[in-house]
Design a protein around this motif. Structure first.
Motif: not given
Lengths: 652, 652
Positions: A11, A21, A35, B189, B195-196, B214, B216, B218, B223, B226, B267, B296, B299-300
């Motif tokens: 995870v 990103p 990436l 997800m 990647g982005t 899903f 981040q 901030l 951060s 997720i 954005n 983590d 997220f799990a």
């Protein structure tokens, strides 16, 4: 390491990706650091050998002609060139109905016709011309199976029948017209569960103007057996002619560019002159004459030219495997996943030992099978009455083995590309559906392999009965003393040609003896010969596999031997060892019948793993030597990040 | 028997078929004597056991609900009922563009919605409701994978996320609207090579109104890992909303009724309230609060509900295998080829020993895996925090194993039907393309199996370190003395549950020890733990397979045990023995590591052959117990001669 903490680490790594990103208002679309695309040509070491030289070994013949045909296809808008990133790929549009796919297949044929691709395909002759035709078929098949099958039916089944079963009057009437695609012939032999209706007739549903009909010939009520007749089934305007009814066979898993149909003939009259009379004729007074007295042998004569189909299928299958491997290897060098060391960089898929184990043995097999396909083609184009038996057996065993290998390779490569392998633009997934048919048409693979074993059994029984040595089919090793396999297998031994051939010969020899003995035991217990053979199907499968793998190894080793010393020869040696040892790893019969001790089998497995590591640096070079033009690969074989970007959408 | 004479005999038989019609001017269209259809129900012996009782064992739950849903689909013209001979089949029209397939998938969803099929799918709860949903998914999947996936994304990924990650404000806003298919949610997800860009998002390209994202979180530049957010991506008129860009992922090998898309968010502003806040929240003053401290682990927690997907996939895969086997067995009982005795009648394919060997072990495996799928479903719907680990491991191993089995079964059945297996109306071929994705989505099968072995290794190391007994996952057998396998295997021994379990436990025990030892040896040579595990991938694969097969055998044996004595229990015993012994036959590790002597392995193979003969008479009854309605099978499962006749064309 409890699974919860393992899951947590997993995870964490995923979370790391999502974190990458590093979103900031200033550059929301900047590509993530994790990436990025490195062209494998830059990240991999330079080729250690001459790529063109390896291609000459693998393609075997007509390299320039292949490239010419590839370019012809790349140049035409009919072949659906599709922009993706800064590249263009030619790939059929499979998001079409079967009606659309059939229409565009016809237009592609017209295009190739006018560029002269089919020149001499019906009227030409000689080994060079035949090899060139076979090469063209491989190239066309890489683009689209429907295109190749549609051509094969008219040019080789229909055209071949006119040429081989017909005489001057038929040749004059139809050969040139067929080569010019004015006459579009089909070949009405197969039937529904062998019934009255001609079934699966490629070309029948929409386009064929003429057909070969296989049918009983009755003269005054007496059957003379099967003969081949010609009938026109559509008029010049494309209308189905009287006494003929045709229905579409419908949508299929693949090959929807081919209009397979069912034909019913109702009291159709065929003029006496349209009996194809090269081996038998009816004179104007109604008298039947034939140069072959036996009915069944007459029919067998009609079947002989069909061998072309098996040779062509075997050669094509191995070429399709190359497309899939070239794509999967290139993707595996640029798609990264997870890191191996803590906080280390992400690792390309092909650096994982398990990924190497999936793909590198398939590369070795594909190379070895290229050699075998070339051998079969050369044998076929130089055929004589004396080589008929060998051609029959080799074409059966290689058609089955190479098409099985192709399906396995496609499936493995598709999965090695994950979901991307299922995108039609990436080709591998769609090739599975298109080429699956190869394992059952022109002889079901299982049935062909059983026939191979039956033929080997016949050789065995004949040699035993006549007390004569084995001759032909590479069986001469049966005349030698049984090879001795060393107990202690060093790496050096495992990689020697002698050891590898000895081991594969040992397996073949023993299985042939076991098969003969099992069949005779069943017979001793009162079973008929036929039933005894049916009951021994497992040994028959094992034997046919043993025969085929030994044959391929021998041919591949011969191709290696004639190279002069140097990096290419060394590479071929690695590939040959990988081929031999993965055959050992994958066939339980080496353990089941004790050809290897448990320790020796473990040593062979370990050697495969070592070979994976040694071949890994050459992976890109080898697939580059396959000679498949970039345009016939797919977006995931190149910069798939750019290809999937918003910017590249305008090209789609 | 030289090959030429063998070929000649083969030719003679083919010539015999072509001869059959005995054409006479009077009755040119009379069916050939050699081509006739006997319904297998008439030609086969009556069932020896209660078909409904076997169906209860195999389906496990919700039989009546399944039949109700099957009838709903059969009744609607949206499900493309297709006349064929005197029967009607429901089968999607795959001769359509992806745009057409997507449109009709939406209309089918609307139809099922209005019939109440999805009632309680989002708002309901409890084990009974969950089992019923799973049963419905199996039934829908038999008709079309796209339909099932499209529903799964909205009802289970989106709906499940709202339910499990959201709180009352989200529930009030979206749960009922989702159940009523007013809100069409998707689940963003997966990313392109992580990647982005959110990639492969089912429903995104055309239809979804909302999505889970899903991303981040901030807070003041820090951060928190997720989190799941909700965003509306299309307005009420279906226009893509500002700051969102969406592109189609394009045509695929299967699943073209699902509109997979790529989404870019530029954005995009998401209101604070649309953070799904069941485990973490941002207060109005901007303060971050969470009940789970570790990033983590948070997220799990978000990943956990995804387990539903694996359970569903495993259960569906085995149901698809049943469709293919029911078709192939029925065809194999009515398609005849060649005769075994001279001039004898032609023999149905399923009377050939090799054909039995291809299909009957797959039937036994399918039955055993049905039991395993039912076990997994029950475990899942009754889940507690204590069963999470087991569910994770069983769902991983069974998802991989049952989907591999399904692909193999589809491929074998397709080939067992020859060219007919490739006709889309006959379903098997098209199911290959539609279901191939199961082996890589929701966790790549190879990766899942490696995870299983890593989890077992963790159990092993923990037991060793703590000197504590194994507990859970059926590993208690590891605490007992090593089972002794008798040297002389009689038929009676080979068929005993004790022997079979002992043998499969022995393999698992030994492989677990070997795996632990290999990993630790690599570590002793300086490899990291991670690299050591990667290098031991072969033993990991062998171990995961051993664990899974032992688990399935145990569950299947339990289902047998609770039956009262009688013909059904006897049949289950035969199937269980076939399952256990084909596992032995197909896994070289029994020989490779010496769990069986060569003689014992030969005895096991012989017993499989005997079991083929004993199960052959029950083949029709067993596949009839699969409970697949006739309309969901295909023309070749019934009177395929009539279905292909000219007369039946008007129905097409």
């Amino acid at each position: 390491m409890d699974p919860q903490s393992a899951a947590a680490r997993h995870v964490a790594i995923i979370a790391g990706h999502l974190n990458c990103p590093s979103p900031s208002a200033a550059a929301p679309l900047a590509l993530a650091a994790c990436l990025h695309y490195d062209p494998p040509e830059l990240s991999e070491k330079p080729p250690a050998f001459d790529l063109a030289a390896l291609r000459r070994v693998l393609d075997g013949h007509d390299l320039a002609a292949r490239d010419w045909l590839f370019r012809l296809m790349e140049e035409s808008p009919l072949f659906c060139p599709r922009g993706s990133g800064d590249r263009t790929f030619v790939v059929p549009d499979y998001n079409q109905t079967k009606e659309q796919q059939r229409a565009v297949t016809m237009r592609r044929i017209e295009y190739l016709l006018h560029r002269g691709v089919f020149e001499g395909w019906v009227t030409g002759s000689g080994p060079e011309a035949e090899l060139r035709k076979l090469a063209f078929f491989e190239c066309i098949a890489i683009y689209d199976h429907s295109l190749s099958i549609k051509l094969g039916v008219t040019y080789f089944l229909w055209g071949g029948a006119i040429r081989f079963f017909g005489t001057k009057r038929h040749h004059d009437k139809w050969l040139k017209a067929t080569e010019d695609y004015q006459v579009k012939g089909c070949f009405a032999m197969t039937e529904l569960g062998h019934g009255t209706q001609k079934y699966w007739i490629g070309g029948a549903a929409n386009d064929a103007t003429h057909t070969i009909i296989f049918s009983q010939l009755l003269i005054n009520g007496i059957s003379q057996g099967i003969h081949a007749f010609v009938a026109q089934i559509r008029d010049a305007d494309g209308n189905v002619r009287p006494n003929v009814r045709i229905a579409d066979c419908g949508h299929k898993t693949g090959l929807n560019g081919v209009d397979n149909g069912r034909i019913w003939f109702d009291n159709l009259r065929v003029p006496r002159e349209d009996l194809l009379n090269s081996v038998a004729d009816v004179l104007p007074d109604g008298q039947y004459v034939s140069s072959i007295k036996d009915k069944d042998k007459r029919f067998a004569a009609f079947m002989a030219p069909l061998t072309f189909g098996r040779v062509n299928i075997a050669a094509t299958a191995v070429y399709i495997s190359k497309v899939a491997l070239a794509i999967a290897v290139r993707y595996g060098l640029t798609r990264r996943a997870f890191s191996i060391s803590a906080n280390g960089p992400e690792v390309p898929l092909l650096d994982y030992p398990s990924h190497q184990w999936r793909l590198l043995p398939l590369i070795a097999k594909t190379c070895a099978m290229s050699s075998a396909a070339n051998y079969l083609k050369r044998l076929y184009v130089k055929r004589t009455p004396e080589t008929n038996k060998s051609i029959h057996i080799y074409s059966s065993s290689l058609k089955a083995t190479l098409t099985w290998h192709n399906m396995r390779t496609l499936q493995e490569c598709r999965k090695a590309c994950g979901g991307q392998g299922l995108k039609t633009e990436n080709r591998i997934g769609i090739l599975i559906g298109e080429y699956d048919v190869q394992s059952t048409f022109e002889g079901d693979n299982n049935v062909l392999m059983q026939q191979v074993s039956k033929a080997l059994l016949a050789e065995y029984l004949a040699a035993e009965k006549m007390k004569s040595p084995f001759e032909g089919l590479g069986l001469e090793h049966m005349n030698d003393p049984c090879p001795i396999i060393p107990a202690d297998l060093t790496s050096c031994t495992l990689r020697s040609i002698k050891f590898q051939l000895d081991l594969l010969c040992l397996r073949e020899r023993d299985l042939l003896g076991r098969y003969a003995s099992e069949v005779s035991q069943y017979q001793a217990h009162g079973e008929s010969k036929k039933m005894a053979v049916l009951l021994s199907h497992q040994l028959a499968d094992e034997l046919a596999r043993a025969f085929t793998e030994r044959t391929i190894l021998q041919i591949f080793a011969d191709d290696e031997m004639i190279q002069s010393a140097g990096p290419l020869k060394e590479l071929l040696g690695l590939l040959r060892s990988m081929y031999a040892l993965i055959c050992v790893e994958e066939d339980a019969s080496f353990l089941r019948y004790g050809y290897l001790s448990l320790e020796s089998a473990a040593a062979a497995r370990k050697e495969v793993m070592k070979l994976c590591g040694e071949l890994r640096p050459d992976a890109l070079s080898v697939v580059s030597s396959f000679g498949i033009p970039d345009a016939f690969l797919s977006p995931i074989a190149f910069d798939w990040i750019q290809a999937n970007s918003w910017a590249s959408l305008s090209n789609e």
